[in-house]
Write an enzyme that holds these catalytic residues in place. Structure first.
Site, PDB file in Angstrom:
ATOM      1  N   THR A 131       1.010  -1.140  -0.320  1.00  0.00           N
ATOM      2  CA  THR A 131       0.310   0.054  -0.461  1.00  0.00           C
ATOM      3  C   THR A 131       0.670   1.231   0.356  1.00  0.00           C
ATOM      4  O   THR A 131       2.295   1.250   0.943  1.00  0.00           O
ATOM      5  CB  THR A 131      -1.044   0.047   1.360  1.00  0.00           C
ATOM      6  OG1 THR A 131      -1.576   1.337   1.078  1.00  0.00           O
ATOM      7  CG2 THR A 131      -0.017  -0.240   2.722  1.00  0.00           C
ATOM      8  N   ASP A 133      -0.313   4.340   1.071  1.00  0.00           N
ATOM      9  CA  ASP A 133      -0.322   4.957   2.638  1.00  0.00           C
ATOM     10  C   ASP A 133       0.437   4.047   3.439  1.00  0.00           C
ATOM     11  O   ASP A 133       0.339   4.895   4.943  1.00  0.00           O
ATOM     12  CB  ASP A 133      -2.353   4.615   2.994  1.00  0.00           C
ATOM     13  CG  ASP A 133      -2.958   4.912   1.627  1.00  0.00           C
ATOM     14  OD1 ASP A 133      -2.998   5.739   1.212  1.00  0.00           O
ATOM     15  OD2 ASP A 133      -4.587   4.513   1.849  1.00  0.00           O
ATOM     16  N   HIS A 177      -6.449   8.367   2.558  1.00  0.00           N
ATOM     17  CA  HIS A 177      -8.074   8.709   3.602  1.00  0.00           C
ATOM     18  C   HIS A 177      -8.010   8.941   5.281  1.00  0.00           C
ATOM     19  O   HIS A 177      -8.643   9.595   5.447  1.00  0.00           O
ATOM     20  CB  HIS A 177      -9.047   7.318   3.281  1.00  0.00           C
ATOM     21  CG  HIS A 177      -9.572   7.714   1.390  1.00  0.00           C
ATOM     22  ND1 HIS A 177     -10.653   8.751   0.985  1.00  0.00           N
ATOM     23  CD2 HIS A 177      -9.100   6.715   0.664  1.00  0.00           C
ATOM     24  CE1 HIS A 177     -10.635   8.742  -0.048  1.00  0.00           C
ATOM     25  NE2 HIS A 177      -9.704   7.901  -0.608  1.00  0.00           N
ATOM     26  N   GLU A 228      -5.919  13.743   1.927  1.00  0.00           N
ATOM     27  CA  GLU A 228      -7.439  13.670   1.357  1.00  0.00           C
ATOM     28  C   GLU A 228      -8.348  13.324   2.383  1.00  0.00           C
ATOM     29  O   GLU A 228      -9.281  13.796   2.205  1.00  0.00           O
ATOM     30  CB  GLU A 228      -7.047  12.561   0.059  1.00  0.00           C
ATOM     31  CG  GLU A 228      -7.032  11.054   0.618  1.00  0.00           C
ATOM     32  CD  GLU A 228      -7.193  10.647  -0.563  1.00  0.00           C
ATOM     33  OE1 GLU A 228      -7.925  10.868  -2.215  1.00  0.00           O
ATOM     34  OE2 GLU A 228      -6.287   9.500  -1.458  1.00  0.00           O
ATOM     35  N   TYR A 261      -4.091   9.921  -8.582  1.00  0.00           N
ATOM     36  CA  TYR A 261      -3.650   9.008  -8.834  1.00  0.00           C
ATOM     37  C   TYR A 261      -2.255   8.816  -9.575  1.00  0.00           C
ATOM     38  O   TYR A 261      -1.626   7.454  -9.531  1.00  0.00           O
ATOM     39  CB  TYR A 261      -4.590   8.344  -9.927  1.00  0.00           C
ATOM     40  CG  TYR A 261      -5.632   7.538  -9.333  1.00  0.00           C
ATOM     41  CD1 TYR A 261      -5.729   6.268  -8.109  1.00  0.00           C
ATOM     42  CD2 TYR A 261      -7.193   7.793  -9.331  1.00  0.00           C
ATOM     43  CE1 TYR A 261      -6.746   6.531  -7.572  1.00  0.00           C
ATOM     44  CE2 TYR A 261      -8.671   8.183  -8.712  1.00  0.00           C
ATOM     45  CZ  TYR A 261      -8.080   6.798  -7.755  1.00  0.00           C
ATOM     46  OH  TYR A 261      -9.080   6.181  -7.186  1.00  0.00           O
TER      47      TYR A 261
END
Length: 336
Positions: A131, A133, A177, A228, A261
């Site tokens: 990931t 993230d 997120h 975000e 992206y």
């Protein structure tokens, strides 16, 4: 030993390097057979499985995306239809028909949960965290994160020249997120003046004050890095919301940039290539040792393994006492 390998969830740099690490180790060192499963867990449902050989691995180390394809298929999620409820059985049938002794699952948090459920059915499973993230619990870093941070940092570097030339506030939105790791690492590396993360509450009035105080110090520009997933109002995107609020609070001309992206695409960094290679090789070692039901994890400078039962359903989030947050505040960076 016949092993199947799949990639699930969002794409990111380093997946192909991981596939290469698993396959080359399995074929050359352990004499195993390797089969690629297309489109994540959907490939197990549809019996879309192909053999992987040395020839299949040429050119993978620096290639972005995934040669196996991916999906966000959640075979254990019930949707009230008989077809959905049959998906686990269909996967087990594919595994039996193909004679697969182990499934290697490469993916993020959702993949780890599905891998844990698959292991509960009696399937031999090894997972690898993937990931951008960096929010998979149990590993210090996931491959893909360093590449995303490098892309975001480069973008922030480029915005500095525009911010100083036009004496503007530049707001840049990066992915994240629920976890603000990309914003934190790229914001610090790129010299951000304000860094906003989902995990740390912020006061828009304090942000306005921080920008005005910079002007008083002879710095009529600011770089604001936002994840975000920060809270906004009326469903506005993070960068749009913060830019509008800053203009309202300060009267300063403010512009927004959303990377989106682009952070997932392209070649992995050298760090991610090496991390992916190490994780792939260690996953194959765990298979050879019969240590199933584990996720490969980077722990310090060494490879380790964490039980999937401990990983599933957990997130690794930024905390107030993180070294970069603490040091950033000491340097005068505003976190809200």
């Amino acid at each position: 030993m016949r092993i199947g390998i799949l990639t699930s969830g969002g794409d990111c740099p380093g997946i192909n390097a991981t596939i290469r690490g698993v396959c080359k180790t399995a074929i050359n060192h352990y004499g195993m057979e390797v089969f690629g499963i297309h489109s994540g867990f959907r490939g197990l449902v549809d019996n879309d499985v192909v053999p992987l050989t040395e020839a299949s691995l040429t050119g993978l180390l620096n290639m972005g995306g995934t040669i196996l394809g991916t999906s966000r298929e959640k075979p254990f999620k019930r949707r009230g239809t008989a077809v959905s409820e049959d998906k686990p059985a269909m996967m087990l049938q594919t595994i039996r028909e193909r004679g697969l002794d182990c499934i290697v699952c490469i993916g993020g948090n959702g993949t780890q949960r599905t891998a844990a459920r698959l292991a509960e059915t009696g399937v031999n499973v090894i997972s690898i965290p993937k990931t951008i993230d960096n929010d998979v619990w149990g590993t210090d870093f996931s491959f893909g994160f360093d590449s995303a941070v490098s892309i975001a940092t480069d973008a922030i570097d480029r915005l500095h020249s525009t911010a100083t030339s036009h004496q503007r506030v530049m707001v840049i939105e990066v992915m994240g997120h629920k976890a603000g790791w990309i914003a934190l690492y790229s914001g610090m590396a790129g010299g951000g003046d304000i860094i906003l993360l989902p995990e740390i509450p912020f006061d828009i009035h304090r942000i306005g004050d921080a920008i005005i105080n910079r002007l008083k110090k002879g710095k009529p520009y600011s770089i604001v890095v936002v994840a975000e997933g920060i809270p906004t109002v009326d469903g506005k995107k993070a960068a749009q919301y913060i830019a509008e609020e800053i203009e309202y609070e300060t009267g300063f001309e403010t512009r927004e940039t959303v990377l989106g992206y682009i952070q997932r695409g392209g070649s992995p960094t050298a760090f991610d290539r090496n991390l992916a290679t190490r994780m792939g090789g260690y996953a194959t070692q765990l298979i050879a040792e019969g240590r199933f039901g584990h996720m490969v994890a980077l722990q310090g400078n060494s490879m380790g393994a964490v039980p999937l039962t401990e990983v599933a359903g957990k997130l690794k989030l930024v905390t107030e006492d993180n070294d970069l947050v603490v040091q950033g505040r000491r340097m005068g960076i505003c976190f809200g």
